[in-house]
Motif scaffolding. Structure first.
Motif, PDB file in Angstrom:
ATOM      1  N   VAL A   1       0.836  -1.198   0.000  1.00  0.00           N
ATOM      2  CA  VAL A   1       0.000   0.000   0.000  1.00  0.00           C
ATOM      3  C   VAL A   1       0.872   1.250   0.000  1.00  0.00           C
ATOM      4  O   VAL A   1       0.627   2.204  -0.752  1.00  0.00           O
ATOM      5  CB  VAL A   1      -0.945  -0.003   1.213  1.00  0.00           C
ATOM      6  CG1 VAL A   1      -1.622   1.362   1.380  1.00  0.00           C
ATOM      7  CG2 VAL A   1      -1.998  -1.096   1.065  1.00  0.00           C
ATOM      8  N   ARG A   2       1.882   1.235   0.836  1.00  0.00           N
ATOM      9  CA  ARG A   2       2.768   2.411   0.918  1.00  0.00           C
ATOM     10  C   ARG A   2       3.468   2.664  -0.412  1.00  0.00           C
ATOM     11  O   ARG A   2       3.601   3.815  -0.847  1.00  0.00           O
ATOM     12  CB  ARG A   2       3.786   2.210   2.030  1.00  0.00           C
ATOM     13  CG  ARG A   2       4.702   3.403   2.247  1.00  0.00           C
ATOM     14  CD  ARG A   2       5.513   3.239   3.500  1.00  0.00           C
ATOM     15  NE  ARG A   2       6.268   4.450   3.808  1.00  0.00           N
ATOM     16  CZ  ARG A   2       6.878   4.662   4.962  1.00  0.00           C
ATOM     17  NH1 ARG A   2       6.829   3.759   5.915  1.00  0.00           N
ATOM     18  NH2 ARG A   2       7.533   5.783   5.170  1.00  0.00           N
ATOM     19  N   GLU A   3       3.893   1.611  -1.074  1.00  0.00           N
ATOM     20  CA  GLU A   3       4.590   1.761  -2.356  1.00  0.00           C
ATOM     21  C   GLU A   3       3.634   2.263  -3.436  1.00  0.00           C
ATOM     22  O   GLU A   3       4.022   3.043  -4.309  1.00  0.00           O
ATOM     23  CB  GLU A   3       5.194   0.428  -2.775  1.00  0.00           C
ATOM     24  CG  GLU A   3       5.990   0.490  -4.066  1.00  0.00           C
ATOM     25  CD  GLU A   3       6.649  -0.826  -4.430  1.00  0.00           C
ATOM     26  OE1 GLU A   3       7.267  -0.892  -5.509  1.00  0.00           O
ATOM     27  OE2 GLU A   3       6.552  -1.793  -3.643  1.00  0.00           O
ATOM     28  N   ALA A   4       2.383   1.827  -3.366  1.00  0.00           N
ATOM     29  CA  ALA A   4       1.421   2.188  -4.408  1.00  0.00           C
ATOM     30  C   ALA A   4       0.860   3.590  -4.230  1.00  0.00           C
ATOM     31  O   ALA A   4       0.444   4.218  -5.205  1.00  0.00           O
ATOM     32  CB  ALA A   4       0.270   1.182  -4.423  1.00  0.00           C
ATOM     33  N   ALA A   5       0.846   4.094  -2.989  1.00  0.00           N
ATOM     34  CA  ALA A   5       0.179   5.370  -2.703  1.00  0.00           C
ATOM     35  C   ALA A   5       0.847   6.525  -3.445  1.00  0.00           C
ATOM     36  O   ALA A   5       2.059   6.710  -3.366  1.00  0.00           O
ATOM     37  CB  ALA A   5       0.201   5.627  -1.201  1.00  0.00           C
ATOM     38  N   ARG A   6       0.036   7.290  -4.147  1.00  0.00           N
ATOM     39  CA  ARG A   6       0.547   8.461  -4.863  1.00  0.00           C
ATOM     40  C   ARG A   6      -0.609   9.436  -5.076  1.00  0.00           C
ATOM     41  O   ARG A   6      -1.783   9.071  -4.951  1.00  0.00           O
ATOM     42  CB  ARG A   6       1.167   8.063  -6.193  1.00  0.00           C
ATOM     43  CG  ARG A   6       0.219   7.408  -7.167  1.00  0.00           C
ATOM     44  CD  ARG A   6       0.934   6.940  -8.422  1.00  0.00           C
ATOM     45  NE  ARG A   6       0.012   6.319  -9.379  1.00  0.00           N
ATOM     46  CZ  ARG A   6      -0.351   5.047  -9.347  1.00  0.00           C
ATOM     47  NH1 ARG A   6       0.147   4.237  -8.398  1.00  0.00           N
ATOM     48  NH2 ARG A   6      -1.190   4.568 -10.249  1.00  0.00           N
ATOM     49  N   VAL A   7      -0.258  10.647  -5.407  1.00  0.00           N
ATOM     50  CA  VAL A   7      -1.267  11.675  -5.636  1.00  0.00           C
ATOM     51  C   VAL A   7      -2.243  11.217  -6.722  1.00  0.00           C
ATOM     52  O   VAL A   7      -1.831  10.718  -7.772  1.00  0.00           O
ATOM     53  CB  VAL A   7      -0.595  13.011  -6.043  1.00  0.00           C
ATOM     54  CG1 VAL A   7      -1.651  14.034  -6.438  1.00  0.00           C
ATOM     55  CG2 VAL A   7       0.257  13.536  -4.903  1.00  0.00           C
ATOM     56  N   GLY A   8      -3.527  11.355  -6.452  1.00  0.00           N
ATOM     57  CA  GLY A   8      -4.555  10.978  -7.412  1.00  0.00           C
ATOM     58  C   GLY A   8      -5.205   9.647  -7.142  1.00  0.00           C
ATOM     59  O   GLY A   8      -6.321   9.380  -7.618  1.00  0.00           O
ATOM     60  N   MET A   9      -4.545   8.765  -6.377  1.00  0.00           N
ATOM     61  CA  MET A   9      -5.147   7.484  -6.030  1.00  0.00           C
ATOM     62  C   MET A   9      -6.235   7.701  -4.983  1.00  0.00           C
ATOM     63  O   MET A   9      -6.141   8.598  -4.148  1.00  0.00           O
ATOM     64  CB  MET A   9      -4.110   6.510  -5.476  1.00  0.00           C
ATOM     65  CG  MET A   9      -3.145   5.982  -6.500  1.00  0.00           C
ATOM     66  SD  MET A   9      -2.187   4.581  -5.863  1.00  0.00           S
ATOM     67  CE  MET A   9      -3.406   3.264  -5.902  1.00  0.00           C
ATOM     68  N   THR A  10      -7.259   6.865  -5.010  1.00  0.00           N
ATOM     69  CA  THR A  10      -8.294   6.940  -3.992  1.00  0.00           C
ATOM     70  C   THR A  10      -7.967   5.987  -2.836  1.00  0.00           C
ATOM     71  O   THR A  10      -7.155   5.053  -2.985  1.00  0.00           O
ATOM     72  CB  THR A  10      -9.672   6.571  -4.550  1.00  0.00           C
ATOM     73  OG1 THR A  10      -9.709   5.161  -4.843  1.00  0.00           O
ATOM     74  CG2 THR A  10      -9.981   7.372  -5.809  1.00  0.00           C
ATOM     75  N   LEU A  11      -8.628   6.218  -1.725  1.00  0.00           N
ATOM     76  CA  LEU A  11      -8.450   5.307  -0.584  1.00  0.00           C
ATOM     77  C   LEU A  11      -9.001   3.920  -0.919  1.00  0.00           C
ATOM     78  O   LEU A  11      -8.483   2.913  -0.424  1.00  0.00           O
ATOM     79  CB  LEU A  11      -9.137   5.885   0.653  1.00  0.00           C
ATOM     80  CG  LEU A  11      -8.618   7.249   1.120  1.00  0.00           C
ATOM     81  CD1 LEU A  11      -9.322   7.666   2.405  1.00  0.00           C
ATOM     82  CD2 LEU A  11      -7.101   7.226   1.325  1.00  0.00           C
TER      83      LEU A  11
END
Length: 255
Positions: free
Chosen positions: A27-37
């Protein structure tokens, strides 16, 4: 009642903990601006499925909750402290995100949480996260046979208060094993030398929660789950599942 786990059972819990560690890392690696929760929740769901694990969060409904929890992670952003429901909110530059995740594998549960920033981080947010991790490390260091629950609480609270942060009243860690929440409770603040004596075989989820504004106050959203700071300041949450052993604390959710 506190159930003492055997060495074999702790090894089984370690297997569940590894799944949690992998899910949080993904999750931490995938998280980026524009992604939803909801996108982040799907990432965690994918890891659980690949590992043959289920979620102790999904469908969980304690007495206080108006509805069962709908996600496999708690996703809490900025002023949300804990229990944030994954939804369509899109991550923005500078957001502070706390992800709490659990996994159940072969009848045993692991539970852990991590906080991180997305995009350009505010120095104040990095300090808040670092302090939550330092408080967790202090609590883990106190989790040795012969100490008491109060020694863990005192270690965690001392780090939080020394940095000027608030500690949400009434929230803390817990025992864990075949169920996500077992005895004993593990407060995030309190006097040392008090409470239940720690014995080999006890397994605890230690989880500091910090409020940047220094107040201990919080409010609950209309969803009945999400806890937020009253003053609007940001919050951070760190957690590991830890076994008490004769050789010292064993972190079961480390990747």
């Amino acid at each position: 009642m506190v159930e003492l786990k055997t060495d074999r059972e702790i090894d089984e819990m370690r297997a569940a903990g590894r799944v949690v560690g992998r899910a949080l890392a993904a999750v931490r690696e995938a998280a980026r601006v524009g992604m939803t929760l909801l996108d982040l929740d799907e990432v965690a769901r994918g890891v659980l499925k690949e590992e043959g694990a289920t979620s102790p969060f999904l469908g969980y409904r304690p007495q206080f909750a108006p509805v069962p929890f709908p996600g496999v992670v708690c996703a809490s952003v900025n002023d949300a402290i804990v229990h944030g429901i994954p939804d369509g909110y899109r991550l923005r530059d500078g957001d502070l995100v706390s992800i709490d995740c659990g996994a159940k594998l072969r009848g045993w549960v692991g539970d852990a949480a991590v906080s991180f920033t997305v995009g350009r981080a505010r120095p104040a947010d990095l300090r808040l996260i670092e302090t939550s991790e330092a408080a967790l490390a202090a609590g883990i260091a106190a989790a040795v046979p012969g100490n008491r629950i109060g020694d863990i609480a005192h270690a965690v609270g001392t780090v939080c208060r020394a940095a000027g942060y608030g500690v949400p009243d009434g929230f803390g860690g817990h025992g864990i094993g075949r169920a996500m929440h077992e005895d004993p409770g593990v407060p995030n603040e309190g006097p040392p030398g008090r409470g239940m004596k720690l014995r080999p075989g006890m397994v605890l989820a230690i989880e500091p929660m910090l409020i940047a504004g220094g107040t201990d106050d919080y409010r609950c959203d209309g969803d009945g789950w999400t806890l937020r700071t009253v003053d609007g300041s940001r919050a951070a949450h760190s957690e590991h599942t830890v076994a008490i052993t004769a050789a010292g604390p064993r972190i079961l959710t480390a990747l």
